[in-house]
Design a protein around this motif. Structure first.
Motif, mmCIF file in Angstrom:
data_model
loop_
_atom_site.group_PDB
_atom_site.id
_atom_site.type_symbol
_atom_site.label_atom_id
_atom_site.label_comp_id
_atom_site.label_asym_id
_atom_site.label_seq_id
_atom_site.Cartn_x
_atom_site.Cartn_y
_atom_site.Cartn_z
ATOM 1 N N GLY A 111 -49.152 -3.353 -12.278
ATOM 2 C CA GLY A 111 -50.044 -2.213 -12.181
ATOM 3 C C GLY A 111 -51.497 -2.604 -12.347
ATOM 4 N N ALA A 112 -52.377 -1.781 -11.837
ATOM 5 C CA ALA A 112 -53.812 -2.040 -11.957
ATOM 6 C C ALA A 112 -54.194 -2.108 -13.423
ATOM 7 N N GLY A 113 -54.843 -3.183 -13.814
ATOM 8 C CA GLY A 113 -55.288 -3.315 -15.186
ATOM 9 C C GLY A 113 -54.262 -3.914 -16.122
ATOM 10 N N ALA A 114 -53.104 -4.197 -15.610
ATOM 11 C CA ALA A 114 -52.059 -4.729 -16.474
ATOM 12 C C ALA A 114 -52.465 -6.097 -17.008
ATOM 13 N N VAL A 171 -41.060 7.656 -9.187
ATOM 14 C CA VAL A 171 -40.307 6.425 -9.417
ATOM 15 C C VAL A 171 -40.514 5.996 -10.868
ATOM 16 N N PRO A 172 -39.443 5.809 -11.601
ATOM 17 C CA PRO A 172 -39.586 5.399 -13.009
ATOM 18 C C PRO A 172 -40.249 4.030 -13.095
ATOM 19 N N GLY A 173 -40.976 3.817 -14.188
ATOM 20 C CA GLY A 173 -41.602 2.526 -14.400
ATOM 21 C C GLY A 173 -40.560 1.465 -14.696
ATOM 22 N N SER A 174 -40.936 0.249 -14.430
ATOM 23 C CA SER A 174 -40.077 -0.883 -14.729
ATOM 24 C C SER A 174 -40.953 -1.992 -15.284
ATOM 25 N N THR A 205 -41.390 -4.803 -13.987
ATOM 26 C CA THR A 205 -42.143 -5.354 -12.846
ATOM 27 C C THR A 205 -43.309 -4.462 -12.468
ATOM 28 N N SER A 206 -43.068 -3.148 -12.386
ATOM 29 C CA SER A 206 -44.139 -2.255 -11.953
ATOM 30 C C SER A 206 -45.256 -2.209 -12.981
ATOM 31 N N ARG A 207 -44.900 -2.251 -14.247
ATOM 32 C CA ARG A 207 -45.949 -2.230 -15.276
ATOM 33 C C ARG A 207 -46.734 -3.529 -15.244
#
Lengths: 209, 571
Positions: free
Chosen positions: A200-203, A190-193, A195-197
């Motif tokens: 994400g853990a550590g974001a 799944v490409p990053g977005s 929202t996903s970034r």
């Protein structure tokens, strides 16, 4: 390309799922590909060729002496042929019009690993035996699988006494085939977005602490 | 050993805690490291063999950059850590798996590398996933500096002083690993290549060895830089603080699916732990020395909890509660109380009124003085099997298995939106697992099969319209889409601890509970969650160092505390 056996297992599994095969089928195809490579054969090529889109459910008919798969698409038959023999080892399974015999040998290999047994694959064309391949958990000798398009019967046999092949042989996979496997596997990524970034853990945190 | 939940020892039937009690995320997320953890097993072997670590290569410049090699014989083979230390700008320092550069990078090499090997590795190891490796490499890992502590320690040592005790207690490591890869990743050796070696047969022993060697490298690195800066004024790390400096680690979602994708391995780990607990609980009497040892460890654990700091509100609250409960446990479990019959069973039973953190802490403490009884439980167990289909099982039997093993899954209401709030997927960025919000993020159509409970319900539904006398083999010919979940159900019959008995796509699923379970199995301590998706931990804190591994106290390092005497040294 020299992938590890684990990489082969994982990438081929992902490739199968990427094409649209069920996850459980992908698991078996991945293991079969790695088994073939460990024996020195082109397991990745065999798997990639066998999982191309098409019918994914096998048709099987019971017979007096066992079972017959019509138009045996090996990836769809999967380990089922060997599981039927596990129920009654005295019978045999027949596959007609085998499309990718090398993968079938790989599946026989992992079935032998799982149950400690062995299988005799017998190719037959116009009533004549063309090839016999005995597959044990860590051994299968054949020059090439001359079984494509033919009828193959599978029966339980006696494990060979051969010493195990060096399962740590350096696997060499054709670069183009490997790239194809990676491309198919990537279908499930799944490409990053934004929202996903952001989630994400550590974001958003610093690691300079 | 067969995977039954009630083994016997000396004819005594042991009562293990059942899977429905143990395999819940809330409990798994409260696990503590025990003496059966992978790190403890490694250290015991290193100690037993009186391992000697040599350093055949030390090419580190005055600023701490360059390469080094450490070699150690173990179980009849030699293994080498090849370490690279490279400059890293602060803006590039990241613990996330998407990082592309690190302060230090490593491989565990099978044997002793030649110069040619080192040159090859120098081109690939610092690139990590972007490099390619050979089967002579067993483990690939990397670590970033704990900026807080690293410079502090160097500065102090260079001026002839020891690091500040409070800072050491609070942080506890100089470098922090952000990934430790094994089993064939990026071309390194498959586990099948090494799993029959006595020293590496146990789970993750190669990885643990690599991290222990990294720890030694971090000690040498700070002492080296301090010497370069301070010359004759510089001093080495004092023994007590050196032993208290472990290796940090940052672990995120990437590790979480492992427990789900390795069900028989998970079962073996849990079975060993629960069997050990059952064996200890079955002890009718405790020897006076065992009681003394336990009570000493109770005190030490209390101090250890006092040194455990985290900014995570949930974990901080748990630590606060367990500190009080541990005092209650100490008040209850006096020597006289423990001298009565079945002391350990009574204590475990009594602990059920306390928090899960306290219950699992007491499990670890109860196991600790009983190494003679439990250390070799799993020694002759076979390696985890690949999950298999039982083809002759009828669908009637399969239904029964689902009802018996997966009642928890059948009870979930998947009509409720929160029951399927999340989806697990693999990111394109680094092919690592991620967790997405099903209703607000794209990608659910590429979902990973971690929705086990939902799949169980789909299987149960399919069985309702099938002939109960049909075999699994023929069922799967016409329903290959159910092959994965059928395999899981049938695996769970023989491996009852193989399934996490919670809905992993539920809105209240905390992936960090999966992480803590696995990390506790490694032997990690000082869990410092940064969110519900990743945590920092400390590895090998309190463990023997290169120069103390041959000592008689090599196995006494659970719940480590910084020696009180160290305060005097630093004043």
């Amino acid at each position: 390309m020299k992938p590890s056996l684990n990489e082969i297992n994982v990438v081929v599994r992902k490739a199968a799922v990427g094409v649209g095969w069920p996850y459980g089928v992908g698991e078996d195809v991945g293991r079969a590909a790695a088994w073939l490579v460990a024996q020195g054969h082109d397991g990745v090529g065999a798997a990639i060729a066998a999982i191309q889109p098409g019918a994914s459910v096998a048709r099987c008919e019971p017979k007096a002496d066992g079972w017959t798969f019509l138009h045996a698409r090996v990836a769809a038959v999967g380990l089922s042929a060997f599981e039927l023999l596990a129920i009654d080892p005295s019978r045999r399974v027949v596959l007609r019009n085998v499309d990718h015999p090398l993968l079938l040998i790989g599946l026989a290999g992992i079935a032998a690993v799982d149950n400690g047994g062995a299988y005799m694959l017998t190719g037959c064309s116009t009533g004549r035996v063309t090839e016999r391949i005995n597959v044990s958990a860590n051994h299968a000798t054949f020059a090439c699988a001359k079984l494509a398009g033919e009828t193959v019967s599978i029966e339980r046999s006696i494990p060979s006494n051969h010493a195990p092949l060096e399962t740590q042989a350096v696997a060499v996979v054709d670069d183009a085939v490997w790239r194809q496997a990676l491309t198919l596997a990537a279908r499930k990524y799944v490409p990053g977005s934004e929202t996903s970034r952001a989630h994400g853990a550590g974001a958003g945190l610093t690691d300079n602490d | 050993m067969t995977a039954t939940p009630s083994p016997t020892v000396s004819g005594t039937h042991l009562k293990l805690r059942p899977p429905e009690q143990v395999m819940r995320l809330s409990r798994m997320g409260a696990f503590y490291p025990t003496r059966l953890s992978f790190m403890r097993k490694l250290i015991r072997r290193l100690s037993r063999e009186q391992a000697v670590v040599s350093r055949p290569v030390w090419e580190i410049d005055a600023d701490g950059y360059g390469r080094a090699v450490y070699s150690v014989p173990l179980g009849g083979d030699v293994y080498s850590l090849v370490a690279f230390s490279t400059p890293l700008a602060p803006e590039h320092r990241s613990d996330r798996v998407i990082a592309e550069a690190w302060d230090t990078t490593y491989v565990l090499y099978d044997g002793v590398p030649t110069s040619r090997d080192l040159d090859r590795l120098a081109k690939n190891v610092p690139r990590q996933e972007a490099g390619r490796f050979a089967r002579t490499e067993l483990v690939l890992c990397r670590a970033n500096k704990s900026v807080r502590l690293f410079e502090h320690v160097v500065e102090r040592l260079s001026h002839g002083r020891q690091p500040d005790a409070e800072t050491i207690r609070r942080i506890g490591y100089l470098l922090r690993t952000t990934a430790v890869y094994g089993n064939g990743k990026f071309g390194i050796a498959d586990r099948s290549r090494i799993e029959m070696r006595p020293a590496l047969r146990g789970a993750f022993q190669a990885e643990m060895l690599a991290v222990w060697l990294v720890r030694g490298f971090t000690h040498d690195l700070v002492e080296h830089i301090a010497r370069e800066r301070g010359g004759s004024h510089a001093v080495p790390l004092q023994a007590a603080v050196k032993r208290h400096i472990g290796v940090g680690n940052a672990t995120g979602l990437g590790m979480a699916p492992f427990l789900i994708s390795h069900p028989t391995l998970l079962h073996n780990w849990m079975l060993e732990r629960e069997t050990a607990l059952a064996m200890v609980r079955a002890e009718r009497r405790a020897a006076p020395e065992t009681i003394d040892r336990f009570r000493t460890l109770l005190g030490r654990a209390g101090q250890h909890l006092g040194e455990w700091t985290t900014n995570d509100a949930i974990q901080a609250s748990r630590i606060h509660d367990v500190r009080q409960e541990l005092k209650d446990a100490a008040a209850l479990a006096t020597s006289a109380w423990l001298a009565e019959p079945f002391p350990w069973n009574r204590l475990v039973t009594h602990a059920e009124r306390w928090s899960l953190e306290c219950q699992e802490l007491l499990v670890a403490l109860i196991l600790e003085p009983h190494g003679h009884l439990i250390d070799d439980i799993a020694q002759h167990w076979s390696n985890a099997q690949t999950p298999q289909i039982a083809p002759g099982t009828t669908l009637r039997q399969l239904n029964r298995h689902i009802a018996q093993q997966f009642a928890w899954a059948l009870a979930i209401d998947f009509e409720a939106p929160e029951a399927s709030h999340y989806f697990w997927y693999v990111s394109e960025d680094k092919q690592e697992p991620r967790l997405g919000d099903r209703r607000n993020e794209a990608g659910a159509d590429q979902e990973m099969p971690l929705d086990v409970a939902r799949q169980i319900q789909a299987l149960a539904q399919a069985l309702k319209t099938s002939d109960p006398d049909e075999t699994t083999a023929t069922f799967l010919i016409r329903r290959p889409d159910l092959r994965y979940v059928v395999r899981r159900v049938q695996t769970a019959v023989r491996h009852p601890y193989s399934e996490v008995q919670d809905n992993l796509i539920s809105a209240d699923c905390r992936p960090i509970d999966l992480l803590r379970c696995k990390l506790a199995q490694f032997g990690a301590s000082k869990f410092d969650p940064k969110s519900d998706r990743w945590t920092r931990i400390t590895l090998f804190q309190g463990a023997p160092t290169f120069d103390t591994i041959q000592g008689s106290d090599a196995d006494d390092w659970c719940f480590p505390i910084l020696d009180q005497g160290y305060e005097t040294v630093t004043q």
